[in-house]
Design an enzyme around this catalytic site. Sequence first.
Site, PDB file in Angstrom:
ATOM      1  N   ASN A  30      77.716  32.229  13.517  1.00 28.58           N
ATOM      2  CA  ASN A  30      77.467  31.168  14.391  1.00 28.58           C
ATOM      3  C   ASN A  30      76.255  31.685  15.190  1.00 28.58           C
ATOM      4  OD1 ASN A  30      78.761  32.509  16.818  1.00 28.58           O
ATOM      5  ND2 ASN A  30      80.412  32.007  15.334  1.00 28.58           N
ATOM      6  N   ARG A  31      75.864  31.165  16.389  1.00 21.00           N
ATOM      7  CA  ARG A  31      74.736  31.760  17.074  1.00 21.00           C
ATOM      8  C   ARG A  31      75.178  32.582  18.377  1.00 21.00           C
ATOM      9  NH1 ARG A  31      70.212  29.743  14.912  1.00 21.00           N
ATOM     10  NH2 ARG A  31      70.321  27.852  13.792  1.00 21.00           N
TER      11      ARG A  31
END
Length: 236
Positions: A30-31
């Site tokens: 994920n970011r």
Amino acid sequence: RGAGRLAGRHVLVSAGGTREPLDPVRFLGNRSSGKQGVAIARAALAAGARVTLVAAHLDVAAPEGAETVPVGSALEMREAMLEHAPRADAIVMAAAVADFRPRTERASKLKKRDDAADPVVELVRNPDILAELVQRRSATGQPQLIVGFAAETGDDDGTPLEYARAKLARKGCDLLVLNEVGTDASGAQRVFGRDENSVMILALAGGEPQHAAGSKDEVAAAVVRRMTDELAASEA
Ligand code: C5P
């Protein structure tokens, strides 16, 4: 007293985004940059605490002076958090934990083959580490402050604050730091990677939500200040 208010306290912080292995070379990620969690670890250190940082993938360096425990997946993070929780006066779950992981981690690299159908990845739910830490605390009766994070957006059924209140009640942690999902120049919603943050701190005990905004260091200082107040109040 300002600095040193957490002297003699042990703060356990998780930060960064977990990486869920698919095969020996691939993962689902994920970011999350880890910036806010690392800033909280730094603020706790500045207040005199001993800090253990359970670090999933970070875009920034772990702070000097913290004991850093690197982890990859949510399952590894769960294990590290449960291992260190018994010695923590306060826990902050700032990590972006993947909600799902591939059901199996393949022993060898997933191959592309012209003669075979495209692979399908089956996902299973990861355990909710925060909820489990809250359960562990009630099972042991250990005095401990537990802080969660949430990024909520509003819709027809509720405002971000309403969703956050429900999440706080569901998870049972003492404080919930609500990230207001921001919008960038293009109007796209964005929470990750920014240097600035705007949050509301909600308490399970109730009361008005506390707003804090500014750099992630300023927000971290506000969160740690609030934690320090709660720890002091719980002993009064
Ligand atoms: O449910 P949601 O992911 O929005 O909750 C966010 C909070 O729960 C964060 O503090 C996050 O670190 C924690 N969390 C967790 N384990 C999960 C998912 C989220 O501890 N599997």
